[in-house]
Motif scaffolding. Structure first.
Motif, PDB file in Angstrom:
ATOM      1  N   PHE A 130      -4.982  11.577   2.020  1.00 16.94           N
ATOM      2  CA  PHE A 130      -3.658  10.984   1.871  1.00 16.94           C
ATOM      3  C   PHE A 130      -3.770   9.462   1.906  1.00 16.94           C
ATOM      4  O   PHE A 130      -4.404   8.898   2.792  1.00 16.94           O
ATOM      5  CB  PHE A 130      -2.731  11.466   2.990  1.00 16.94           C
ATOM      6  N   ARG A 131      -3.131   8.812   0.976  1.00 19.62           N
ATOM      7  CA  ARG A 131      -3.243   7.363   0.852  1.00 19.62           C
ATOM      8  C   ARG A 131      -2.253   6.656   1.772  1.00 19.62           C
ATOM      9  O   ARG A 131      -1.041   6.907   1.676  1.00 19.62           O
ATOM     10  CB  ARG A 131      -2.980   6.928  -0.591  1.00 19.62           C
ATOM     11  N   PRO A 132      -2.706   5.765   2.642  1.00 14.87           N
ATOM     12  CA  PRO A 132      -1.767   5.002   3.474  1.00 14.87           C
ATOM     13  C   PRO A 132      -0.946   4.002   2.667  1.00 14.87           C
ATOM     14  O   PRO A 132       0.191   3.700   3.002  1.00 14.87           O
ATOM     15  CB  PRO A 132      -2.673   4.288   4.484  1.00 14.87           C
ATOM     16  N   GLY A 133      -1.512   3.486   1.583  1.00 10.24           N
ATOM     17  CA  GLY A 133      -0.786   2.582   0.695  1.00 10.24           C
ATOM     18  C   GLY A 133      -0.307   3.340  -0.526  1.00 10.24           C
ATOM     19  O   GLY A 133      -1.007   4.216  -1.031  1.00 10.24           O
ATOM     20  N   SER A 134       0.896   3.033  -0.996  1.00  9.20           N
ATOM     21  CA  SER A 134       1.393   3.726  -2.193  1.00  9.20           C
ATOM     22  C   SER A 134       1.358   2.812  -3.420  1.00  9.20           C
ATOM     23  O   SER A 134       0.866   3.199  -4.474  1.00  9.20           O
ATOM     24  CB  SER A 134       2.806   4.253  -1.970  1.00  9.20           C
ATOM     25  N   ALA A 135       1.879   1.591  -3.283  1.00  6.82           N
ATOM     26  CA  ALA A 135       1.891   0.661  -4.414  1.00  6.82           C
ATOM     27  C   ALA A 135       1.647  -0.756  -3.910  1.00  6.82           C
ATOM     28  O   ALA A 135       2.213  -1.170  -2.895  1.00  6.82           O
ATOM     29  CB  ALA A 135       3.222   0.742  -5.160  1.00  6.82           C
ATOM     30  N   TYR A 136       0.817  -1.475  -4.638  1.00  2.00           N
ATOM     31  CA  TYR A 136       0.444  -2.838  -4.241  1.00  2.00           C
ATOM     32  C   TYR A 136       0.484  -3.735  -5.473  1.00  2.00           C
ATOM     33  O   TYR A 136      -0.069  -3.389  -6.517  1.00  2.00           O
ATOM     34  CB  TYR A 136      -0.959  -2.841  -3.639  1.00  2.00           C
ATOM     35  N   PRO A 415     -12.406  -1.007   3.369  1.00  2.00           N
ATOM     36  CA  PRO A 415     -11.173  -1.036   2.587  1.00  2.00           C
ATOM     37  C   PRO A 415      -9.939  -1.145   3.478  1.00  2.00           C
ATOM     38  O   PRO A 415      -9.890  -0.590   4.578  1.00  2.00           O
ATOM     39  CB  PRO A 415     -11.196   0.303   1.842  1.00  2.00           C
ATOM     40  N   SER A 416      -8.935  -1.866   3.000  1.00  3.77           N
ATOM     41  CA  SER A 416      -7.649  -1.983   3.681  1.00  3.77           C
ATOM     42  C   SER A 416      -6.626  -1.105   2.967  1.00  3.77           C
ATOM     43  O   SER A 416      -6.916  -0.493   1.927  1.00  3.77           O
ATOM     44  CB  SER A 416      -7.195  -3.442   3.685  1.00  3.77           C
ATOM     45  N   ALA A 417      -5.402  -1.045   3.512  1.00  2.00           N
ATOM     46  CA  ALA A 417      -4.370  -0.172   2.941  1.00  2.00           C
ATOM     47  C   ALA A 417      -4.115  -0.481   1.472  1.00  2.00           C
ATOM     48  O   ALA A 417      -3.900   0.433   0.660  1.00  2.00           O
ATOM     49  CB  ALA A 417      -3.080  -0.303   3.745  1.00  2.00           C
ATOM     50  N   HIS A 418      -4.140  -1.770   1.105  1.00  2.00           N
ATOM     51  CA  HIS A 418      -3.834  -2.105  -0.291  1.00  2.00           C
ATOM     52  C   HIS A 418      -4.905  -1.586  -1.253  1.00  2.00           C
ATOM     53  O   HIS A 418      -4.621  -1.328  -2.417  1.00  2.00           O
ATOM     54  CB  HIS A 418      -3.626  -3.611  -0.460  1.00  2.00           C
ATOM     55  N   HIS A 419      -6.136  -1.404  -0.771  1.00  2.00           N
ATOM     56  CA  HIS A 419      -7.182  -0.838  -1.630  1.00  2.00           C
ATOM     57  C   HIS A 419      -6.922   0.637  -1.956  1.00  2.00           C
ATOM     58  O   HIS A 419      -7.409   1.152  -2.963  1.00  2.00           O
ATOM     59  CB  HIS A 419      -8.552  -0.963  -0.962  1.00  2.00           C
ATOM     60  N   THR A 420      -6.192   1.321  -1.083  1.00  2.00           N
ATOM     61  CA  THR A 420      -5.939   2.753  -1.279  1.00  2.00           C
ATOM     62  C   THR A 420      -4.726   3.015  -2.164  1.00  2.00           C
ATOM     63  O   THR A 420      -4.499   4.151  -2.577  1.00  2.00           O
ATOM     64  CB  THR A 420      -5.724   3.451   0.074  1.00  2.00           C
ATOM     65  N   ALA A 421      -3.945   1.995  -2.426  1.00  2.00           N
ATOM     66  CA  ALA A 421      -2.707   2.143  -3.193  1.00  2.00           C
ATOM     67  C   ALA A 421      -2.978   2.107  -4.695  1.00  2.00           C
ATOM     68  O   ALA A 421      -4.090   1.792  -5.146  1.00  2.00           O
ATOM     69  CB  ALA A 421      -1.737   1.025  -2.818  1.00  2.00           C
ATOM     70  N   THR A 422      -1.956   2.422  -5.475  1.00  2.00           N
ATOM     71  CA  THR A 422      -1.986   2.111  -6.900  1.00  2.00           C
ATOM     72  C   THR A 422      -1.691   0.627  -7.028  1.00  2.00           C
ATOM     73  O   THR A 422      -0.640   0.153  -6.576  1.00  2.00           O
ATOM     74  CB  THR A 422      -0.951   2.928  -7.678  1.00  2.00           C
ATOM     75  N   ILE A 423      -2.628  -0.101  -7.624  1.00  2.00           N
ATOM     76  CA  ILE A 423      -2.565  -1.563  -7.661  1.00  2.00           C
ATOM     77  C   ILE A 423      -1.991  -1.991  -9.013  1.00  2.00           C
ATOM     78  O   ILE A 423      -2.564  -1.697 -10.061  1.00  2.00           O
ATOM     79  CB  ILE A 423      -3.965  -2.161  -7.435  1.00  2.00           C
ATOM     80  N   HIS A 424      -0.852  -2.659  -8.968  1.00  2.00           N
ATOM     81  CA  HIS A 424      -0.135  -3.042 -10.187  1.00  2.00           C
ATOM     82  C   HIS A 424      -0.432  -4.505 -10.503  1.00  2.00           C
ATOM     83  O   HIS A 424      -0.076  -5.400  -9.726  1.00  2.00           O
ATOM     84  CB  HIS A 424       1.363  -2.835 -10.012  1.00  2.00           C
ATOM     85  N   LEU A 425      -1.082  -4.735 -11.636  1.00  2.00           N
ATOM     86  CA  LEU A 425      -1.412  -6.093 -12.073  1.00  2.00           C
ATOM     87  C   LEU A 425      -0.555  -6.460 -13.278  1.00  2.00           C
ATOM     88  O   LEU A 425      -0.203  -5.608 -14.084  1.00  2.00           O
ATOM     89  CB  LEU A 425      -2.896  -6.197 -12.415  1.00  2.00           C
TER      90      LEU A 425
END
Length: 602
Positions: A130-136, A415-425
């Motif tokens: 389970f991902r702690p981050g969802s969107a970054y 890795p931090s929470a933002h690494h586990t999220a879907t990263i929006h660039l």
């Protein structure tokens, strides 16, 4: 600077020397180097000479789901896959030695809960993180008071998410939780529609009393959905008809938040937030549940191929047979024009009482089915299905954890929470997303494409060597047909990948120098390799005119076809795309019921 371990360097050097791998623009470009690790059950008798109750064309996750349900119901079932690996678009492939990629679909949420339970997927090997981050969304801007650019992280921590949004707008931070609750309520209300066949309008209008009674469960589900929507029905109607930009503008004022939320309505779809009805794709993304946790998103250990593998394990445990490298050329019809098996490309005939196709509607009906057996009007409808795709998927092997300027890595490189999220660039504003959409309509590519980046190895360490990582880049908007007669050849693919990497570098300095291999899949390659017509990941656009009782076509919606005994069990049928398993399960139930009726009549 972090250095690639000697053992991994050796592996990469061996990769460069492999005859199936070519070097271009200083990068390893994957051709085809993959193994599935699939173990097929041995048969004492040649499985192709046996007769089956059901033959399934394609071992994508929906075909495998259909096989598991049919075999579990006591029907002898054979699955035939043209590739060397099962999974379809939910597949894991080792493109660069030591790096295992979820080559198409890349994150898990939408698999229907009943399927997970019925097939005992945990027992059959499915493990999720389970991902702690969802969107970054890191921003490309001048450094602020912190000495670095700002970013927005939405996570499982409600207080932290509030504070993250509040740095842009206190009002938006409050509205966000009201908005998400409303969207999730609507998603839960319409969720049951995914688990049953659509209402057959032709039967309701002209069918016999028995046919109308048979359709009652679907009618009851539809009525129940309307009742559960209740006071949210106007919002649901607006989501289905209005541009998502109009809705988001009414709820929020901060551009980064609106842009992140807008991506949920555009992912995989040739639409922008300005397109009327773009909200349904958003709803499709909030109806997920994993192991009882609603709206959760996770990485499957071993990649998305592990999801398909667990379903295959369940099917095989009940006695199904799954064969790879067995491409089908034609659906066999008997003298009564009923499906009675398939012919392989090598001429082998396999007999069965019915055939289910996991291929797209266009491939199933225009390539695999004898044209003379289909009504002309039906063929014209199939030819008119919209398969436009804006997606190019790039899978990347890197020798270190990506380091974002807005949120520098920890000294430990954990890795931090933002690494586990879907990263929006390129997600600073909705205008930027819309700017990347417009050129695609003309066959052109915008210089700042929309990029969704994930790093599954941030949680799953089974898919990359020590210290290294797997990165997936889901990018759009890229046209299938390029302007000015250009083709998606190796030169063009590498030019586009270089453009994307330049964009990633703007947010993540050092990314380009960390790359040790890449796999570039524009729409024509998604079509050629995975059988996704037009490169469309949903087996056809998820627009209002191609949903529910209009999917795949209005005259013959859902799983049955004009040919008795031939069914569509892939994402081209209701409820559409995503790793849901619902089309496979629903088609199996319809086909099984029809076979029992036929047996009673005979």
């Amino acid at each position: 600077m972090f250095r690639l371990p000697v053992t991994i360097k050796s592996a990469v050097q061996r990769c460069l020397c492999h005859p199936l791998i070519g070097r271009s623009s200083g990068h390893v470009t994957a051709r085809l180097l993959s193994t599935s690790g699939v173990h097929l059950r041995a048969e004492e008798k040649d499985p192709l000479t046996q007769e089956y109750d059901a033959v399934i064309i394609g071992a994508g996750h929906n075909g495998l789901t259909a096989a598991a349900y049919l075999q579990k119901a006591g029907l002898k079932t054979l699955v035939l896959e043209r590739r060397h690996v099962i999974g379809g678009a939910a597949v894991t492939e080792e493109i660069v030695p030591g790096f295992k990629f979820s080559r198409c679909s890349y994150v898990l949420s939408l698999l229907r809960p009943d399927i997970h339970k019925d097939l005992e997927l945990q027992k059959h090997g499915l493990k999720v993180y389970f991902r702690p981050g969802s969107a970054y969304a890191p921003l490309r801007e001048e450094t602020g008071q912190s000495g670095r650019p700002r970013s927005l992280l939405l996570s499982n921590d409600a207080e932290d998410t509030y504070n993250q949004i509040a740095q842009f707008s206190e009002k938006d931070a409050k509205n966000y939780f009201i908005y998400t609750k409303l969207i999730e309520e609507i998603g839960e209300a319409i969720g049951p529609l995914l688990d049953s066949s659509p209402v057959d309008l032709s039967v309701l209008g002209k069918g016999s009393i028995k046919e109308r009674l048979d359709s009652w469960p679907a009618v009851k589900t539809l009525l129940k959905t309307g009742s559960q929507l209740g006071k949210n029905l106007p919002t649901f109607y607006e989501l289905m008809t209005a541009p998502m930009a109009k809705i988001l503008d009414r709820w929020f004022e901060s551009e980064p938040l609106k842009a992140i939320l807008a991506t949920d309505c555009t992912t995989g779809a040739m639409v922008s937030s300005q397109t009327p009805g773009s909200g349904y794709v958003l709803l499709h993304h909030v109806m997920g549940e994993i192991e009882g946790v609603k709206h959760a998103w996770a990485f499957a250990e071993g990649g998305m191929g592990a999801v398909s593998r667990s379903i295959a394990n369940a099917a095989e445990a009940h006695g199904a047979t799954i064969l790879t490298e067995k491409p089908v050329s034609t659906v066999l019809l008997d003298s009564d024009q009923r499906a009675c098996g398939v012919v392989l490309e090598d001429g082998t005939e396999v007999r069965s009482k019915m055939v289910l196709s996991n291929a797209t509607a266009r491939i199933t009906y225009l390539n695999l089915t004898p044209r003379e057996a289909l009504p002309k009007e039906f063929i014209e409808e199939v030819q008119a299905i919209d398969y436009t795709s804006p997606v190019t998927k790039i899978n990347v092997a890197v020798d270190r954890l990506p380091n974002f300027a807005a949120n520098p890595n920890l000294s430990s490189q954990e890795p931090s929470a933002h690494h586990t999220a879907t990263i929006h660039l390129n997600c600073e504003s909705m205008d930027l997303i819309n700017d990347s959409y417009e050129p695609c309509t003309r066959g052109e590519i915008y210089h700042r494409p929309m990029i969704e980046m994930t790093i599954p190895s941030s949680m799953d360490r089974t898919i990359a060597p020590e210290g290294c990582h797997v990165v997936t880049l889901f990018t759009q908007y890229t046209p299938y047909h390029l302007a000015n007669g250009e083709q998606w050849d190796e030169k063009k693919k590498n030019e586009y990948a270089d453009l994307v990497f330049d964009n990633v570098e703007d947010y993540c300095p050092g990314f380009k120098s960390s790359v040790v291999g890449r796999d570039i899949l524009p729409p024509p390659d998604l079509e050629r390799i995975f059988g996704l017509t037009g490169g469309n990941i949903f087996h056809g656009a998820m627009s209002l005119d191609q949903l529910y009782f209009a999917r795949p076509v209005p005259s013959c919606a859902s799983y049955r076809s004009p040919i008795q005994g031939l069914y569509l069990c892939g994402s081209g049928a209701h409820p559409g795309g995503g790793v849901t398993g619902a089309p496979g399960r629903n088609a199996a139930q319809v086909a099984s019921k029809d076979l029992k009726k036929r047996a009673v009549r005979n």
